[in-house]
Design an enzyme around this catalytic site. Sequence first.
Site, PDB file in Angstrom:
ATOM      1  CE  LYS A 154      42.855  -6.445  27.850  1.00 37.11           C
ATOM      2  NZ  LYS A 154      42.944  -7.949  27.789  1.00 37.11           N
ATOM      3  CG  ASN A 155      44.398  -9.393  24.716  1.00 42.06           C
ATOM      4  OD1 ASN A 155      44.821  -8.480  26.371  1.00 42.06           O
ATOM      5  ND2 ASN A 155      42.873  -9.688  24.680  1.00 42.06           N
ATOM      6  CB  CYS A 183      38.476 -15.212  36.273  1.00 43.83           C
ATOM      7  SG  CYS A 183      38.292 -14.912  34.441  1.00 43.83           S
ATOM      8  NE  ARG A 213      40.286 -16.654  30.037  1.00 42.58           N
ATOM      9  CZ  ARG A 213      40.414 -15.214  30.462  1.00 42.58           C
ATOM     10  NH1 ARG A 213      40.090 -14.908  31.267  1.00 42.58           N
ATOM     11  NH2 ARG A 213      41.377 -15.011  29.918  1.00 42.58           N
ATOM     12  CG  ASP A 226      38.307 -10.179  24.676  1.00 43.37           C
ATOM     13  OD1 ASP A 226      37.594 -11.440  25.450  1.00 43.37           O
ATOM     14  OD2 ASP A 226      39.167 -10.645  24.372  1.00 43.37           O
ATOM     15  NE  ARG A 272      42.214  -6.823  34.877  1.00 44.25           N
ATOM     16  CZ  ARG A 272      42.203  -8.646  34.917  1.00 44.25           C
ATOM     17  NH1 ARG A 272      41.366  -8.660  35.574  1.00 44.25           N
ATOM     18  NH2 ARG A 272      42.659  -9.129  34.361  1.00 44.25           N
TER      19      ARG A 272
HETATM   20  N1  EPU Z   1      41.231 -22.606  27.099  1.00 48.04           N
HETATM   21  C1  EPU Z   1      41.174 -24.197  27.869  1.00 48.04           C
HETATM   22  N2  EPU Z   1      42.481 -24.935  27.923  1.00 48.04           N
HETATM   23  C2  EPU Z   1      43.518 -24.073  27.688  1.00 48.04           C
HETATM   24  C3  EPU Z   1      43.197 -22.475  27.567  1.00 48.04           C
HETATM   25  C4  EPU Z   1      42.106 -22.441  26.673  1.00 48.04           C
HETATM   26  O1  EPU Z   1      40.247 -24.470  27.944  1.00 48.04           O
HETATM   27  O2  EPU Z   1      44.512 -24.619  28.296  1.00 48.04           O
HETATM   28  C5  EPU Z   1      39.647 -22.793  27.055  1.00 48.04           C
HETATM   29  C6  EPU Z   1      39.079 -21.260  28.367  1.00 48.04           C
HETATM   30  O3  EPU Z   1      38.898 -21.816  29.222  1.00 48.04           O
HETATM   31  C7  EPU Z   1      38.719 -20.600  27.030  1.00 48.04           C
HETATM   32  C8  EPU Z   1      38.913 -20.592  25.813  1.00 48.04           C
HETATM   33  O4  EPU Z   1      39.506 -21.674  25.471  1.00 48.04           O
HETATM   34  O5  EPU Z   1      36.932 -20.923  27.304  1.00 48.04           O
HETATM   35  C9  EPU Z   1      39.749 -19.713  25.260  1.00 48.04           C
HETATM   36  O6  EPU Z   1      40.343 -19.211  26.086  1.00 48.04           O
HETATM   37  P1  EPU Z   1      42.019 -18.867  24.990  1.00 48.04           P
HETATM   38  O7  EPU Z   1      43.249 -19.744  25.549  1.00 48.04           O
HETATM   39  O8  EPU Z   1      42.323 -18.711  24.102  1.00 48.04           O
HETATM   40  O9  EPU Z   1      41.641 -16.917  25.625  1.00 48.04           O
HETATM   41  P2  EPU Z   1      43.096 -16.671  26.863  1.00 48.04           P
HETATM   42  O10 EPU Z   1      44.721 -16.265  26.367  1.00 48.04           O
HETATM   43  O11 EPU Z   1      43.025 -16.643  28.222  1.00 48.04           O
HETATM   44  C10 EPU Z   1      42.655 -14.044  24.710  1.00 48.04           C
HETATM   45  C11 EPU Z   1      42.509 -12.852  25.473  1.00 48.04           C
HETATM   46  C12 EPU Z   1      41.392 -13.077  26.105  1.00 48.04           C
HETATM   47  C13 EPU Z   1      39.856 -13.742  25.177  1.00 48.04           C
HETATM   48  C14 EPU Z   1      40.638 -14.610  25.004  1.00 48.04           C
HETATM   49  C15 EPU Z   1      39.330 -15.448  23.794  1.00 48.04           C
HETATM   50  C16 EPU Z   1      44.547 -12.183  26.370  1.00 48.04           C
HETATM   51  C17 EPU Z   1      45.694 -11.575  27.261  1.00 48.04           C
HETATM   52  N3  EPU Z   1      43.846 -12.585  26.672  1.00 48.04           N
HETATM   53  O12 EPU Z   1      42.889 -15.093  26.665  1.00 48.04           O
HETATM   54  O13 EPU Z   1      40.943 -11.454  26.395  1.00 48.04           O
HETATM   55  O14 EPU Z   1      38.717 -12.934  25.807  1.00 48.04           O
HETATM   56  O15 EPU Z   1      41.987 -14.357  24.088  1.00 48.04           O
HETATM   57  O16 EPU Z   1      40.268 -14.910  22.613  1.00 48.04           O
HETATM   58  O17 EPU Z   1      45.234 -12.196  25.051  1.00 48.04           O
HETATM   59  C18 EPU Z   1      39.591  -9.738  27.429  1.00 48.04           C
HETATM   60  O18 EPU Z   1      40.487  -8.399  26.953  1.00 48.04           O
HETATM   61  O19 EPU Z   1      38.517  -9.067  27.700  1.00 48.04           O
HETATM   62  C19 EPU Z   1      39.797 -11.513  27.587  1.00 48.04           C
HETATM   63  C20 EPU Z   1      39.230 -11.757  27.999  1.00 48.04           C
END
Ligand code: EPU
Length: 435
Positions: free
Chosen positions: A23-24, A118, A123, A306, A398
């Site tokens: 998915k990711n 969320c 996030r 995850d 999802r």
């Molecule tokens: N964060 C910030 N500022 C930002 C971006 C992130 O503070 O601008 C913080 C977030 O709040 C969080 C941490 O950094 O505490 C990690 O966030 P990250 O940006 O790495 O995660 P994401 O891109 O929103 C992806 C996956 C998530 C997975 C995370 C961490 C996708 C679509 N989603 O989310 O997947 O948990 O990386 O590995 O790639 C899931 O599949 O269940 C899922 C939530």
Amino acid sequence: MDYKMKIAGGIPLHGKIEAQGAKNAALPVMAASLLLKDATLRIHKVPRLHDVITMADLLRDLGADIFYEKGEMSISIPEELSWETPANLVRKMRASSLVLGPLLARCGRAILPLPGGCSIGSRPIDLHLKGLSRMGATIDLVHGAVHATANGLKGCRIYLDFPSVGATENLLMAAVFAQGETVLENTAREPEITNLVQTLKAMGAIIEEDGTGVIRIQGVDELHGEEITVIPDRIEACTYILAAIITGGEVEVTNIIPQHIDSLLAKLEEAGANFTVEQDRVLVHPVKRLKAVSLKTLPYPGFPTDLQPQVMATLSLAEGASVIQEGVFQSRFLHVSELNKMGAKIELQGNTAVVTGVEQLIGADVNATDLRAGAALILAGLAAKDETSVFHIGHVWRGYEDMDIKLQQLGGRVEVIPTEPLSTKVNGAVRKEEA
Ligand code: EPU
């Protein structure tokens, strides 16, 4: 319509299943298609998931023509694209923010309603916006939406304060057409990032990435259509490995890149699990009871957040006390109270959970609050005595393709049923329609 999964627990799983495409990895690769002009991106092994359907709807709304059948997706991008993303779709899924970078690079502007908090934490997308500003974009917040404009992005050096997966992906895609060289530092190193880099390179981008957290991108004028394959879903694969372990079953999970799941395999070994790793698969053999182990979730190659809920469910039956620290998200523990309803003994202290293993979980009515929490409750239900109902199972769709069907193939006694007044649209029928 809402659904629940009814599980008759206590049956060891047996058999063989294949992990879906990730998915990711699929979501950012789909977003990358927006960088094309009058060209088509063909993607193999796209999992049939609600988040994938939402991303497809979002791309269609921006002007893409999408054909999707049996895991094969082709996305044709016209000459002209809309740059204003629809609030109803963006609010459905946080990964919608991944279209910001490509839209800005391709159209010179983008409007993205800010995805709110969320259930797994606040996030924010501040790192995405900070990086885009450094590349020369003007970012304004108007009525809760990001309005980004750029008269040609410029290559620069961007150090990410945290190796955010989404920020790395967005900035990577934005930098593809930027003038000169962009150097991204302290980037995420997840395998899904490498899958995106490989996709962009196949489409004609010039990128150097060696897994050290530094990515160099030389701007080009245009990309061309391509054909690529999504990597295996390491989180789905590991969820089934844990399902086998928690039920004391014997299961072979195929379509795995073992190196991607090293952190889980190392913990399982430490906990006394019995499994064999082959080139593209893992075979789980039965063991009586795991020993407690402690872990902290971290960005890749650390232990994945995850998998934290699913591992917690598994360790709730281990011998001894495990300590699980969440190091990525602010609050990803909503499954704890639900697991405790099933007889688990888990105490929360801030971002740390102390899991004292019990000998038996007992079936209960529990709520899936998010995708991975839902998966954890299903694992607990599979192992528990008596019947468990996991409500709001839509969260699980999802990220897990046909989870009920796959579990049934392994001998699990699970059934998805509507929790609202009657409809003929159950299980496969709904999903088929939505796909
Ligand atoms: N964060 C910030 N500022 C930002 C971006 C992130 O503070 O601008 C913080 C977030 O709040 C969080 C941490 O950094 O505490 C990690 O966030 P990250 O940006 O790495 O995660 P994401 O891109 O929103 C992806 C996956 C998530 C997975 C995370 C961490 C996708 C679509 N989603 O989310 O997947 O948990 O990386 O590995 O790639 C899931 O599949 O269940 C899922 C939530």
